[in-house]
Each structure stands twice: as structure tokens, then as C-alpha cells.
Design a protein around this motif. Sequence first.
Motif, PDB file in Angstrom:
ATOM      1  N   MET A  60       0.853  -1.192   0.000  1.00  0.00           N
ATOM      2  CA  MET A  60       0.000   0.000   0.000  1.00  0.00           C
ATOM      3  C   MET A  60       0.888   1.241   0.000  1.00  0.00           C
ATOM      4  SD  MET A  60      -3.019   0.947  -0.225  1.00  0.00           S
ATOM      5  CE  MET A  60      -4.077   2.355   0.046  1.00  0.00           C
ATOM      6  N   ARG A  61       0.517   2.194  -0.848  1.00  0.00           N
ATOM      7  CA  ARG A  61       1.227   3.472  -0.947  1.00  0.00           C
ATOM      8  C   ARG A  61       0.179   4.567  -1.098  1.00  0.00           C
ATOM      9  NH1 ARG A  61       3.248   1.244  -5.682  1.00  0.00           N
ATOM     10  NH2 ARG A  61       2.929   3.226  -6.718  1.00  0.00           N
ATOM     11  N   PRO A  62       0.524   5.806  -0.755  1.00  0.00           N
ATOM     12  CA  PRO A  62      -0.444   6.907  -0.883  1.00  0.00           C
ATOM     13  C   PRO A  62      -1.003   7.054  -2.301  1.00  0.00           C
ATOM     14  CG  PRO A  62       1.453   7.623   0.387  1.00  0.00           C
ATOM     15  CD  PRO A  62       1.776   6.244  -0.138  1.00  0.00           C
ATOM     16  N   GLU A  63      -0.224   6.712  -3.307  1.00  0.00           N
ATOM     17  CA  GLU A  63      -0.668   6.849  -4.701  1.00  0.00           C
ATOM     18  C   GLU A  63      -1.779   5.867  -5.062  1.00  0.00           C
ATOM     19  OE1 GLU A  63       3.525   7.980  -4.134  1.00  0.00           O
ATOM     20  OE2 GLU A  63       2.556   6.039  -3.905  1.00  0.00           O
ATOM     21  N   LEU A  64      -1.993   4.848  -4.236  1.00  0.00           N
ATOM     22  CA  LEU A  64      -2.975   3.814  -4.539  1.00  0.00           C
ATOM     23  C   LEU A  64      -4.292   3.996  -3.783  1.00  0.00           C
ATOM     24  CD1 LEU A  64      -0.639   0.665  -4.518  1.00  0.00           C
ATOM     25  CD2 LEU A  64      -1.198   2.182  -6.427  1.00  0.00           C
ATOM     26  N   VAL A  65      -4.382   5.051  -2.978  1.00  0.00           N
ATOM     27  CA  VAL A  65      -5.574   5.279  -2.153  1.00  0.00           C
ATOM     28  C   VAL A  65      -6.770   5.629  -3.028  1.00  0.00           C
ATOM     29  CG1 VAL A  65      -6.616   6.804  -0.418  1.00  0.00           C
ATOM     30  CG2 VAL A  65      -4.294   5.940  -0.093  1.00  0.00           C
ATOM     31  N   GLY A  66      -7.878   4.960  -2.737  1.00  0.00           N
ATOM     32  CA  GLY A  66      -9.120   5.248  -3.437  1.00  0.00           C
ATOM     33  C   GLY A  66     -10.096   6.014  -2.571  1.00  0.00           C
ATOM     34  N   HIS A  67      -9.996   5.854  -1.269  1.00  0.00           N
ATOM     35  CA  HIS A  67     -10.858   6.582  -0.333  1.00  0.00           C
ATOM     36  C   HIS A  67      -9.961   7.151   0.767  1.00  0.00           C
ATOM     37  CE1 HIS A  67     -13.992   7.713   2.414  1.00  0.00           C
ATOM     38  NE2 HIS A  67     -14.926   7.317   1.551  1.00  0.00           N
TER      39      HIS A  67
END
Length: 160
Positions: free
Chosen positions: A51-58
Amino acid sequence: MSPSLASSVVFEPEYLEGFRQIYEEKIVFNHTLGLKLVSVTPEEVVARIDMRPELVGHYAYNRIHGGVISAVLDAIGSAAVMACLAAKHMKESPAERLERFAKLGTIDLRVDYLRPGIGEHFTIHAHALRVGTRVGTSRMEFRGPDGTLMSTGTGAYIVS
């Protein structure tokens, strides 16, 4: 290919390295997602993404974006089909088997989102259900850090 025959196939290091390069480096979108192969056998392909900040959806829940889940399920579903196909053609050289990737394309993809994708990392598992001369199908699972099933998918891929 029968399960007993598939389990007796062992891929050469040269083939596995070429497979890794294709999925982790040459498919640039997979590289952008941070997709890393964990294991490749004729029976199953396993990968991981952190998980990385670029992959956040919500943003409120730090939940992974559904498009990321869909993309990695598609990638690993196709990888499972290619691994099974390669096992059927072990008389070919590793380079010849790797050339088969050029003909691969997604025809259909179905994703079911079962639980929110929250975690520090995720594993993606896939196995080929059937690989024919023109089309291959696979079943995929997207799992959380503790192994909890978060999403599932099925895919169909053109292989010729």
C-alpha cells in the motif's frame, strides 16, 4: 494439462527471470502499481503489492482504489494463464515460450469486491481454470495482510 502433469513441470531460472521482467518491468503499469511476483508455477501465480499513498481510493479510510484491485487481478490472471500455457510447451526454449506473451490479451474480466481493501500490503493469487489453443481462463483472489479474502475475479484471455 492435467494437475499431475503440471505439478511435475519446473520452470528454468531463465524463463522465470524473463517472466518476472515482463510482468514487473516491461508492463510499465504493473511497475507503477508496484506489482512484485512472489512465485510462479504452472498451478499458481502469486504476487504482492504494498500500500502506498498513490494507490488510495478513499482518503478517509486509506482504502486501496478498486481500479488497482481490478488491474492487479487482471495482471495476475493473465500470468496464471501464461504459466499454464508455458507448461504445455516445455519442448520449446524459454525464449520461445516468453514470445507467447506478445499474443496475450484480456477478453473479459469480472471482479467482485467483497471487503474494503485496507492494509499495509496485499497478495494476489491466480490459477488457470482452462487453457485452450485460443483462449485461457483464470480465477484470481485479492487478499489482505492476514490472508482475508477481499476481492475475487475471473478472466478470459486470448492466447493465440
